[in-house]
Design an enzyme around this catalytic site. Structure first.
Site, PDB file in Angstrom:
ATOM      1  N   CYS A  16       0.836  -1.208   0.000  1.00 20.95           N
ATOM      2  CA  CYS A  16       0.000   0.000   0.000  1.00 20.95           C
ATOM      3  C   CYS A  16       0.871   1.259   0.000  1.00 20.95           C
ATOM      4  CB  CYS A  16      -0.896  -0.001   1.229  1.00 20.95           C
ATOM      5  SG  CYS A  16       0.049   0.165   2.760  1.00 20.95           S
TER       6      CYS A  16
ATOM      7  N   ALA B  75       3.231   1.640   2.871  1.00 20.71           N
ATOM      8  CA  ALA B  75       4.430   0.814   2.702  1.00 20.71           C
ATOM      9  C   ALA B  75       5.445   1.528   1.811  1.00 20.71           C
ATOM     10  CB  ALA B  75       4.069  -0.538   2.098  1.00 20.71           C
TER      11      ALA B  75
ATOM     12  N   ARG C  74      12.429  -4.892   6.130  1.00 22.26           N
ATOM     13  CA  ARG C  74      13.057  -4.571   4.843  1.00 22.26           C
ATOM     14  C   ARG C  74      14.575  -4.657   4.897  1.00 22.26           C
ATOM     15  NH1 ARG C  74      13.340   0.722   2.167  1.00 22.26           N
ATOM     16  NH2 ARG C  74      13.434   0.496  -0.088  1.00 22.26           N
TER      17      ARG C  74
END
Ligand code: CFM
Length: 482
Positions: A59, A62, A93
């Site tokens: 989204c 993100a 990440r």
């Protein structure tokens, strides 16, 4: 039925899509192409997913908080809203930073305003003020804040801009409202754009460094230091004689972002997430920009020459020296791994850059990418992808869970490279897999330092005897049940 083939065929694609209702089948067919002689990159992209089909997309939050803002290390990035978004995006990440945690780097930490029901009903602005004040008190060395909105903040109409303005006066550090509510747009791609715009409006050009801009001053843009990628890329640029003044945004700093208009050239690795700011700096400050690719020795060599050509003979000479220095080292890596990997087939499915950028690195190892696709690429990405692909390879945009599973099972590659949502599906089927977002706890993969690690990791995945010993849980189940 169940067409299994060496090479992707139109018939196979039709067969995979045939399970969908007619309307969905027609829509999805436009997102899949097989490259052949003279084919143009006619593929639909950057449009909303078909409801009911399982997408792998993320989204806007993100794209803005996780991707662009999160790696700026000396800021605190507040996940503004309910706890889940901050919690689930925390650390996954692997955008690494240097510096004392809690003093120079806040990236490994997670900050959230932790909305509850009453905040949704009565608004969260007061709570946001409190969070900012508290965070500044607990971490006085913080150089700024970003307020990254989650969905409810936009839905209830909170005025985070005015909170940011007020608190900026009180706390005397930049406070950036980022309107990246997850529901905006159709993927994380709009989050990148929103984040680029917020950098442009709140940081860029707000500070001048006293030193003159040198002829070799550059910014490294669109490298997020996944597993240490920035450090490896920077090393090459510095050995070429360039001065890397700022990195957007891996291991990055607020000061770097504010003074980023003081460079001669912007070098961009991830075009998808940061082309916006490059175009802005070109228009506003006259700074040219150049795309490059530091995956695998062939692309690195090509890129070094392309970058050096922008500068004088000193840099060009040094560029050649760098190439000459690393060529034998890279050849050793190839000599070691190529015999084990030659001819192995790979299928990829990643975000917005890597599906095309890593192809050369696989080819350096003698491997062949027979299928690739993006979660959220735009037309300009596909324009750049088709020339990288061999004929008779399949390209899929926003592939659904069903499509990727079927394409992989029918084409039987030796390796799948994709994300955590895909990883266990394929591993349980006994198909070698590498996580191509976070580098699976490994990395860097960029630069000369990254290639030996990349080669080793692909070899580990493919050559492991584990895969022939495992059986998919659902197959075992079937046997037990008869
Ligand atoms: Fe750029 Fe990225 Fe990527 Fe990306 Fe991402 Fe990523 Fe990615 Mo995951 S910024 S587009 S939004 S290269 S987080 S570091 S790996 S999907 S291909």
């Amino acid at each position: 039925r169940n067409i299994v083939s060496e090479r992707p065929t139109e018939e196979m694609v039709e067969d995979v899509l045939s399970v969908y209702p007619e309307k969905a089948r027609k829509l999805r067919a436009k997102h899949i192409a097989i490259k052949d002689e003279g084919s143009t990159c006619a593929i639909k992209s950057n449009i909303k997913c078909v409801p009911g089909l399982m997408t792998a997309r993320g989204c806007a939050y993100a794209g803005a908080k996780g991707v662009v803002w999160g790696p700026i290390k000396d800021m605190i990035h507040i996940s503004h809203g309910p706890i889940g978004c901050g919690y689930y995006s925390w650390g996954a990440r692997r955008n690494l930073t240097r510096g004392v945690v809690g003093v120079e780097s806040f990236s490994p930490m997670m900050f959230t305003s932790d909305f509850s029901e009453s905040n949704i009903v009565y608004g969260g602005d007061k709570k946001l003020e409190k969070v900012l004040r508290e965070a500044k008190e607990l971490f006085p060395s913080v150089k700024g804040f970003s307020i990254c909105s989650e969905c409810p903040v936009g839905l209830i109409g909170d005025d985070i801009e005015s909170v940011a303005k007020r608190m900026n006066k009180e706390l005397e550090v930049p406070i950036v409202p980022v309107r990246c509510e997850g529901f905006r747009g159709i993927s994380q791609s709009l989050g990148h754009h929103i984040a680029n715009d917020a950098v442009r409006d709140y940081l860029l050009g707000k500070k001048e460094r006293p030193e003159e801009v040198g002829p070799y001053d550059i910014s490294l843009i669109g490298d997020y230091n996944i597993g240490g990628d920035v450090w490896s890329s920077k090393k090459i640029l510095e050995e070429m004689g360039l001065r890397v003044r700022n990195v957007w945004t891996g291991d990055g700093t607020v000061e770097g972002m504010m003074a980023a208009h003081q460079v001669k050239l912007n070098l961009i690795h991830c075009y998808r997430s940061m082309n916006y700011i490059c175009k802005h700096m070109e228009e506003t400050y006259g700074i040219p920009w150049l795309e490059f690719n530091f995956f695998g020795p062939s692309k690195i060599k090509e890129s070094i020459r392309k970058i050096a050509a922008q500068f004088d003979e000193t840099i060009q000479k040094k560029g050649e020296e760098v190439i000459a220095k690393y060529e034998p080292i890279m050849q050793k890596v190839i000599d070691q791994y190529r015999p084990r990997l030659e001819g192995k087939k790979v299928m990829l499915f990643i975000g917005g850059l890597r599906p095309r950028h890593v192809i050369g690195a696989y080819e350096d190892l003698g491997m062949e990418v027979i299928g690739t696709g993006y979660e959220f690429a735009h037309k300009d990405d596909y324009d750049r992808t088709f020339p990288e692909m061999q004929n008779q390879t399949i390209i899929y945009d926003d592939a659904t869970e069903h499509e990727l599973d079927q394409f992989v099972n029918r084409l039987r590659p030796d390796l799948v490279g994709s994300g955590v949502k895909e990883k266990y599906v394929f591993q349980k089927q006994g198909i070698p897999f590498r996580q191509m977002h976070s580098w699976d706890y490994s990395g860097p993969y960029h630069g000369f330092e990254g290639f030996p690690i990349f080669a080793r990791d692909m070899d580990i995945a493919i050559s492991s005897p584990t895969w022939s010993l495992t059986k998919a849980p659902w197959k075992i189940d079937k046997e037990v049940r008869g």
